[in-house]
Motif scaffolding. Structure first.
Motif, PDB file in Angstrom:
ATOM      1  N   PRO A  57      -5.077  12.818  -6.083  1.00  0.00           N
ATOM      2  CA  PRO A  57      -4.331  12.381  -7.266  1.00  0.00           C
ATOM      3  C   PRO A  57      -4.215  13.486  -8.307  1.00  0.00           C
ATOM      4  O   PRO A  57      -5.165  14.217  -8.560  1.00  0.00           O
ATOM      5  N   ASP A  58      -3.029  13.601  -8.857  1.00  0.00           N
ATOM      6  CA  ASP A  58      -2.824  14.488  -9.995  1.00  0.00           C
ATOM      7  C   ASP A  58      -1.794  13.819 -10.907  1.00  0.00           C
ATOM      8  O   ASP A  58      -1.292  12.727 -10.603  1.00  0.00           O
ATOM      9  N   ALA A  59      -1.477  14.471 -12.009  1.00  0.00           N
ATOM     10  CA  ALA A  59      -0.604  13.847 -13.003  1.00  0.00           C
ATOM     11  C   ALA A  59       0.791  13.588 -12.436  1.00  0.00           C
ATOM     12  O   ALA A  59       1.398  12.538 -12.701  1.00  0.00           O
ATOM     13  N   GLU A  60       1.295  14.534 -11.634  1.00  0.00           N
ATOM     14  CA  GLU A  60       2.633  14.356 -11.074  1.00  0.00           C
ATOM     15  C   GLU A  60       2.682  13.164 -10.128  1.00  0.00           C
ATOM     16  O   GLU A  60       3.588  12.323 -10.206  1.00  0.00           O
ATOM     17  N   LEU A  61       1.708  13.075  -9.220  1.00  0.00           N
ATOM     18  CA  LEU A  61       1.678  11.955  -8.285  1.00  0.00           C
ATOM     19  C   LEU A  61       1.451  10.641  -9.013  1.00  0.00           C
ATOM     20  O   LEU A  61       2.009   9.600  -8.634  1.00  0.00           O
ATOM     21  N   ARG A  62       0.612  10.664 -10.049  1.00  0.00           N
ATOM     22  CA  ARG A  62       0.376   9.436 -10.840  1.00  0.00           C
ATOM     23  C   ARG A  62       1.674   8.938 -11.451  1.00  0.00           C
ATOM     24  O   ARG A  62       1.958   7.727 -11.435  1.00  0.00           O
TER      25      ARG A  62
ATOM     26  N   ILE B 197       9.882  -1.516  -7.932  1.00  0.00           N
ATOM     27  CA  ILE B 197       9.873  -2.820  -7.257  1.00  0.00           C
ATOM     28  C   ILE B 197       9.215  -3.896  -8.117  1.00  0.00           C
ATOM     29  O   ILE B 197       8.946  -5.002  -7.646  1.00  0.00           O
ATOM     30  N   GLY B 198       8.948  -3.569  -9.382  1.00  0.00           N
ATOM     31  CA  GLY B 198       8.524  -4.568 -10.352  1.00  0.00           C
ATOM     32  C   GLY B 198       7.140  -5.125 -10.134  1.00  0.00           C
ATOM     33  O   GLY B 198       6.909  -6.323 -10.352  1.00  0.00           O
ATOM     34  N   LEU B 199       6.198  -4.260  -9.739  1.00  0.00           N
ATOM     35  CA  LEU B 199       4.836  -4.717  -9.471  1.00  0.00           C
ATOM     36  C   LEU B 199       3.831  -3.857 -10.225  1.00  0.00           C
ATOM     37  O   LEU B 199       4.086  -2.676 -10.479  1.00  0.00           O
ATOM     38  N   PRO B 200       2.670  -4.422 -10.591  1.00  0.00           N
ATOM     39  CA  PRO B 200       1.629  -3.614 -11.233  1.00  0.00           C
ATOM     40  C   PRO B 200       0.994  -2.648 -10.242  1.00  0.00           C
ATOM     41  O   PRO B 200       0.934  -2.922  -9.039  1.00  0.00           O
ATOM     42  N   LEU B 201       0.510  -1.526 -10.777  1.00  0.00           N
ATOM     43  CA  LEU B 201      -0.072  -0.481  -9.943  1.00  0.00           C
ATOM     44  C   LEU B 201      -1.579  -0.417 -10.111  1.00  0.00           C
ATOM     45  O   LEU B 201      -2.091  -0.432 -11.234  1.00  0.00           O
ATOM     46  N   THR B 202      -2.287  -0.337  -8.982  1.00  0.00           N
ATOM     47  CA  THR B 202      -3.720  -0.057  -8.960  1.00  0.00           C
ATOM     48  C   THR B 202      -3.933   1.256  -8.215  1.00  0.00           C
ATOM     49  O   THR B 202      -3.366   1.463  -7.129  1.00  0.00           O
ATOM     50  N   VAL B 203      -4.728   2.149  -8.785  1.00  0.00           N
ATOM     51  CA  VAL B 203      -5.002   3.444  -8.164  1.00  0.00           C
ATOM     52  C   VAL B 203      -6.418   3.433  -7.588  1.00  0.00           C
ATOM     53  O   VAL B 203      -7.381   3.151  -8.300  1.00  0.00           O
ATOM     54  N   VAL B 204      -6.534   3.735  -6.291  1.00  0.00           N
ATOM     55  CA  VAL B 204      -7.829   3.782  -5.609  1.00  0.00           C
ATOM     56  C   VAL B 204      -8.018   5.180  -5.039  1.00  0.00           C
ATOM     57  O   VAL B 204      -7.418   5.528  -4.010  1.00  0.00           O
ATOM     58  N   PRO B 205      -8.821   6.044  -5.673  1.00  0.00           N
ATOM     59  CA  PRO B 205      -9.054   7.377  -5.112  1.00  0.00           C
ATOM     60  C   PRO B 205      -9.813   7.280  -3.786  1.00  0.00           C
ATOM     61  O   PRO B 205     -10.836   6.607  -3.701  1.00  0.00           O
ATOM     62  N   THR B 206      -9.295   7.941  -2.766  1.00  0.00           N
ATOM     63  CA  THR B 206      -9.937   7.881  -1.442  1.00  0.00           C
ATOM     64  C   THR B 206     -10.351   9.250  -0.914  1.00  0.00           C
ATOM     65  O   THR B 206     -11.237   9.334  -0.068  1.00  0.00           O
ATOM     66  N   GLY B 207      -9.681  10.321  -1.350  1.00  0.00           N
ATOM     67  CA  GLY B 207      -9.902  11.609  -0.724  1.00  0.00           C
ATOM     68  C   GLY B 207      -9.401  11.601   0.711  1.00  0.00           C
ATOM     69  O   GLY B 207      -8.697  10.682   1.138  1.00  0.00           O
ATOM     70  N   THR B 208      -9.803  12.611   1.478  1.00  0.00           N
ATOM     71  CA  THR B 208      -9.394  12.710   2.885  1.00  0.00           C
ATOM     72  C   THR B 208     -10.600  12.793   3.817  1.00  0.00           C
ATOM     73  O   THR B 208     -10.465  13.173   4.985  1.00  0.00           O
TER      74      THR B 208
ATOM     75  N   TYR C 201       5.172  -9.946  -2.586  1.00  0.00           N
ATOM     76  CA  TYR C 201       4.162  -8.966  -2.986  1.00  0.00           C
ATOM     77  C   TYR C 201       3.746  -9.200  -4.435  1.00  0.00           C
ATOM     78  O   TYR C 201       4.550  -9.655  -5.258  1.00  0.00           O
ATOM     79  N   THR C 202       2.486  -8.897  -4.714  1.00  0.00           N
ATOM     80  CA  THR C 202       1.952  -9.142  -6.057  1.00  0.00           C
ATOM     81  C   THR C 202       1.446  -7.879  -6.743  1.00  0.00           C
ATOM     82  O   THR C 202       1.245  -7.877  -7.956  1.00  0.00           O
ATOM     83  N   ARG C 203       1.214  -6.802  -5.982  1.00  0.00           N
ATOM     84  CA  ARG C 203       0.717  -5.574  -6.587  1.00  0.00           C
ATOM     85  C   ARG C 203       0.963  -4.405  -5.644  1.00  0.00           C
ATOM     86  O   ARG C 203       1.171  -4.576  -4.444  1.00  0.00           O
ATOM     87  N   VAL C 204       0.954  -3.210  -6.231  1.00  0.00           N
ATOM     88  CA  VAL C 204       0.989  -1.964  -5.470  1.00  0.00           C
ATOM     89  C   VAL C 204      -0.377  -1.307  -5.589  1.00  0.00           C
ATOM     90  O   VAL C 204      -0.924  -1.191  -6.699  1.00  0.00           O
ATOM     91  N   VAL C 205      -0.951  -0.895  -4.468  1.00  0.00           N
ATOM     92  CA  VAL C 205      -2.209  -0.142  -4.465  1.00  0.00           C
ATOM     93  C   VAL C 205      -1.938   1.234  -3.872  1.00  0.00           C
ATOM     94  O   VAL C 205      -1.520   1.353  -2.718  1.00  0.00           O
ATOM     95  N   TRP C 206      -2.156   2.238  -4.681  1.00  0.00           N
ATOM     96  CA  TRP C 206      -2.003   3.625  -4.235  1.00  0.00           C
ATOM     97  C   TRP C 206      -3.352   4.143  -3.768  1.00  0.00           C
ATOM     98  O   TRP C 206      -4.284   4.261  -4.553  1.00  0.00           O
TER      99      TRP C 206
ATOM    100  N   LEU D  25       0.820  -1.209   0.000  1.00  0.00           N
ATOM    101  CA  LEU D  25       0.000   0.000   0.000  1.00  0.00           C
ATOM    102  C   LEU D  25       0.854   1.260   0.000  1.00  0.00           C
ATOM    103  O   LEU D  25       1.874   1.340   0.695  1.00  0.00           O
ATOM    104  N   LEU D  26       0.416   2.233  -0.776  1.00  0.00           N
ATOM    105  CA  LEU D  26       1.034   3.549  -0.807  1.00  0.00           C
ATOM    106  C   LEU D  26      -0.015   4.614  -0.492  1.00  0.00           C
ATOM    107  O   LEU D  26      -1.174   4.469  -0.869  1.00  0.00           O
ATOM    108  N   THR D  27       0.418   5.670   0.178  1.00  0.00           N
ATOM    109  CA  THR D  27      -0.385   6.888   0.339  1.00  0.00           C
ATOM    110  C   THR D  27       0.286   7.992  -0.474  1.00  0.00           C
ATOM    111  O   THR D  27       1.379   7.800  -1.025  1.00  0.00           O
ATOM    112  N   ASP D  28      -0.333   9.153  -0.527  1.00  0.00           N
ATOM    113  CA  ASP D  28       0.298  10.268  -1.240  1.00  0.00           C
ATOM    114  C   ASP D  28       1.674  10.569  -0.658  1.00  0.00           C
ATOM    115  O   ASP D  28       2.632  10.847  -1.394  1.00  0.00           O
TER     116      ASP D  28
END
Length: 205
Positions: free
Chosen positions: A166-171, A181-192, A156-161, A123-126
């Motif tokens: 989210p913006d273009a730079e963070l993406r 780290i050689g893993l596929p990325l999934t983006v989950v918008p959460t807001g705050t 590990y099998t995937r990265v979930v951000w 898992l990743l956060t901003d």
């Protein structure tokens, strides 16, 4: 990180001892809502040594208690395995809910389900997206010894951000981190929104 708004002198002065990884979004919420709260961050790299978190919270909270009416703890358990709760109980403090800061963005049930469905989720956060090279790559020595990647991440099998803003730079940075780290990325918008509600429940405003 001073975030206290101008307030009535009768309003309790509140200090938030914040996880360094949560301090910036917490301060943004405080500023937007105009709450009489000062955010005092601890170093985010404490997450690499969670056994030190409870002691550092105790130290800073004790120091701040001399200057504030209320001290609150802007941490989830964050890998302390209950040690932070012991400190909170001893000092009469309250902390944010959850096992990890991820719970404060997507929710405890959602995170638990996500990890149950695919335990190999990184898992990743901003904050982690922005600081990945420093807090992960350099701290784990991957910049010097890239072959350690398999030792650290082979299960590990995937990265979930969990993308708060989210913006273009963070993406781009999130994709770069996943590629590192050689893993596929999934983006989950959460807001705050969940963090904001948790802070509203935590601090007397």
């Amino acid at each position: 990180m001073r975030s206290r708004a101008d307030a009535d002198p009768a309003t309790p002065r509140v200090a938030l001892v914040a996880c360094g990884a949560l301090a910036q979004p917490a301060a943004s919420v405080v500023a937007r809502r105009g709450w009489p709260v000062d955010v005092h961050p601890l170093p985010p790299l404490l997450h690499n040594q969670p056994h030190l978190i409870a002691g550092e919270v105790r130290r800073l909270a004790t120091e701040l208690a001399a200057s504030y009416d209320v001290v609150a703890v802007g941490y989830a358990d964050c890998g302390t395995y209950g040690a932070l709760d012991v400190v909170c109980d001893e000092l009469g403090l309250r902390r944010l809910p959850g096992l990890h800061c991820y719970d404060l963005f997507e929710g405890e049930d959602a995170i638990a389900t996500r990890l149950d469905e695919e335990p190999g989720t990184y898992l990743l956060t901003d904050f982690l997206v922005r600081s990945f090279e420093r807090t992960v790559v350099r701290e784990l020595g991957l910049d010097r010894y890239p072959e350690l990647r398999d030792d650290y991440f082979k299960h590990y099998t995937r990265v979930v951000w969990l993308a708060q803003e989210p913006d273009a730079e963070l993406r781009t940075l999130a994709q770069r981190a996943a590629d590192r780290i050689g893993l596929p990325l999934t983006v989950v918008p959460t807001g705050t929104g969940r963090l904001e509600q948790a802070l509203a429940d935590l601090v007397p405003i």
